[in-house]
Design a protein around this motif. Structure first.
Motif, PDB file in Angstrom:
ATOM      1  N   PRO A  15      53.494  -5.465  39.850  1.00  0.00           N
ATOM      2  CA  PRO A  15      52.934  -4.142  40.122  1.00  0.00           C
ATOM      3  C   PRO A  15      51.501  -4.170  40.652  1.00  0.00           C
ATOM      4  O   PRO A  15      50.999  -3.159  41.123  1.00  0.00           O
ATOM      5  CB  PRO A  15      53.013  -3.417  38.773  1.00  0.00           C
ATOM      6  CG  PRO A  15      53.311  -4.437  37.756  1.00  0.00           C
ATOM      7  CD  PRO A  15      53.856  -5.640  38.448  1.00  0.00           C
ATOM      8  N   HIS A  16      50.856  -5.352  40.635  1.00  0.00           N
ATOM      9  CA  HIS A  16      49.461  -5.469  41.083  1.00  0.00           C
ATOM     10  C   HIS A  16      49.340  -6.197  42.415  1.00  0.00           C
ATOM     11  O   HIS A  16      48.237  -6.464  42.878  1.00  0.00           O
ATOM     12  CB  HIS A  16      48.636  -6.203  40.017  1.00  0.00           C
ATOM     13  CG  HIS A  16      48.904  -5.689  38.643  1.00  0.00           C
ATOM     14  ND1 HIS A  16      49.662  -6.394  37.731  1.00  0.00           N
ATOM     15  CD2 HIS A  16      48.563  -4.520  38.050  1.00  0.00           C
ATOM     16  CE1 HIS A  16      49.768  -5.678  36.618  1.00  0.00           C
ATOM     17  NE2 HIS A  16      49.117  -4.542  36.785  1.00  0.00           N
ATOM     18  N   GLY A  17      50.465  -6.576  43.006  1.00  0.00           N
ATOM     19  CA  GLY A  17      50.436  -7.225  44.312  1.00  0.00           C
ATOM     20  C   GLY A  17      50.690  -8.717  44.308  1.00  0.00           C
ATOM     21  O   GLY A  17      50.662  -9.336  45.367  1.00  0.00           O
ATOM     22  N   CYS A  49      48.491 -12.740  41.244  1.00  0.00           N
ATOM     23  CA  CYS A  49      48.264 -11.423  40.648  1.00  0.00           C
ATOM     24  C   CYS A  49      46.766 -11.260  40.361  1.00  0.00           C
ATOM     25  O   CYS A  49      46.182 -12.049  39.626  1.00  0.00           O
ATOM     26  CB  CYS A  49      49.061 -11.263  39.358  1.00  0.00           C
ATOM     27  SG  CYS A  49      48.740  -9.687  38.513  1.00  0.00           S
ATOM     28  N   PRO A  50      46.147 -10.202  40.897  1.00  0.00           N
ATOM     29  CA  PRO A  50      44.709 -10.008  40.718  1.00  0.00           C
ATOM     30  C   PRO A  50      44.331  -9.137  39.519  1.00  0.00           C
ATOM     31  O   PRO A  50      43.152  -8.798  39.352  1.00  0.00           O
ATOM     32  CB  PRO A  50      44.312  -9.303  42.016  1.00  0.00           C
ATOM     33  CG  PRO A  50      45.514  -8.442  42.323  1.00  0.00           C
ATOM     34  CD  PRO A  50      46.697  -9.270  41.880  1.00  0.00           C
ATOM     35  N   PRO A  59      46.389 -11.679  34.638  1.00  0.00           N
ATOM     36  CA  PRO A  59      47.411 -11.669  35.691  1.00  0.00           C
ATOM     37  C   PRO A  59      48.834 -11.756  35.150  1.00  0.00           C
ATOM     38  O   PRO A  59      49.087 -12.335  34.099  1.00  0.00           O
ATOM     39  CB  PRO A  59      47.077 -12.930  36.496  1.00  0.00           C
ATOM     40  CG  PRO A  59      46.478 -13.858  35.494  1.00  0.00           C
ATOM     41  CD  PRO A  59      45.671 -12.954  34.575  1.00  0.00           C
ATOM     42  N   CYS A  60      49.741 -11.182  35.904  1.00  0.00           N
ATOM     43  CA  CYS A  60      51.159 -11.374  35.642  1.00  0.00           C
ATOM     44  C   CYS A  60      51.477 -12.828  35.981  1.00  0.00           C
ATOM     45  O   CYS A  60      50.983 -13.358  36.981  1.00  0.00           O
ATOM     46  CB  CYS A  60      51.998 -10.469  36.543  1.00  0.00           C
ATOM     47  SG  CYS A  60      51.736  -8.706  36.304  1.00  0.00           S
ATOM     48  N   VAL A  61      52.280 -13.494  35.136  1.00  0.00           N
ATOM     49  CA  VAL A  61      52.643 -14.886  35.407  1.00  0.00           C
ATOM     50  C   VAL A  61      54.158 -15.116  35.372  1.00  0.00           C
ATOM     51  O   VAL A  61      54.630 -16.139  35.848  1.00  0.00           O
ATOM     52  CB  VAL A  61      51.952 -15.875  34.437  1.00  0.00           C
ATOM     53  CG1 VAL A  61      50.435 -15.824  34.601  1.00  0.00           C
ATOM     54  CG2 VAL A  61      52.350 -15.617  33.004  1.00  0.00           C
ATOM     55  N   PHE A  89      55.069 -10.117  32.821  1.00  0.00           N
ATOM     56  CA  PHE A  89      54.300 -10.458  31.628  1.00  0.00           C
ATOM     57  C   PHE A  89      53.109 -11.342  31.956  1.00  0.00           C
ATOM     58  O   PHE A  89      53.155 -12.120  32.913  1.00  0.00           O
ATOM     59  CB  PHE A  89      55.178 -11.218  30.616  1.00  0.00           C
ATOM     60  CG  PHE A  89      56.250 -10.384  29.994  1.00  0.00           C
ATOM     61  CD1 PHE A  89      55.991  -9.662  28.836  1.00  0.00           C
ATOM     62  CD2 PHE A  89      57.499 -10.309  30.555  1.00  0.00           C
ATOM     63  CE1 PHE A  89      56.979  -8.885  28.255  1.00  0.00           C
ATOM     64  CE2 PHE A  89      58.499  -9.536  29.986  1.00  0.00           C
ATOM     65  CZ  PHE A  89      58.230  -8.821  28.828  1.00  0.00           C
ATOM     66  N   THR A  90      52.071 -11.249  31.119  1.00  0.00           N
ATOM     67  CA  THR A  90      50.938 -12.173  31.198  1.00  0.00           C
ATOM     68  C   THR A  90      51.339 -13.470  30.489  1.00  0.00           C
ATOM     69  O   THR A  90      52.411 -13.553  29.888  1.00  0.00           O
ATOM     70  CB  THR A  90      49.696 -11.616  30.480  1.00  0.00           C
ATOM     71  OG1 THR A  90      49.979 -11.536  29.071  1.00  0.00           O
ATOM     72  CG2 THR A  90      49.280 -10.251  30.999  1.00  0.00           C
TER      73      THR A  90
END
Length: 111
Positions: A15-17, A49-50, A59-61, A89-90
């Motif tokens: 969702p963050h790119g 993910c930023p 960040p999402c990982v 998820f992080t």
């Protein structure tokens, strides 16, 4: 409501790119336009993910998919559709929101 099969070539982002890719390669048992169909048995990772919270990187990982109950499987694992539920998820397993599916294929070839 119709849905499309996801394959290894689908363009998926967090969702963050960030970019979502399969960490394990889907088998070639079922192909969609020559590309293996994705299943819930495969692991998915997020890169780039930023996302930050109060200036701290979060960040999402990874992505966890919940396959639809279509009854369609590949090698015993449910196939993923562009409508399948999922969560990014992080590293600490904090939910970040659903991934964004930008492309899906419709043509299926069984060999």
């Amino acid at each position: 409501m119709s849905a499309s099969l996801l394959d290894a070539g689908a363009v998926i982002g967090c969702p963050h790119g960030g970019r979502v890719t399969a960490a394990t390669t889907p088998t070639g048992a079922v192909l969609s336009d020559g590309v293996p169909v994705a299943t819930a048995a495969h692991s998915y990772v997020v890169t780039g993910c930023p996302h930050t919270v109060d200036g701290v990187p979060m960040p999402c990982v990874s992505v966890r998919w919940t396959a639809d109950s279509t009854g369609v499987t590949v090698d015993g694992a449910p196939v993923l559709l562009d409508t399948s539920a999922a969560q990014c998820f992080t590293a600490a397993l904090v939910p970040q929101g659903p991934p964004v599916v930008q492309a899906a294929q419709r043509k299926v070839t069984v060999r």
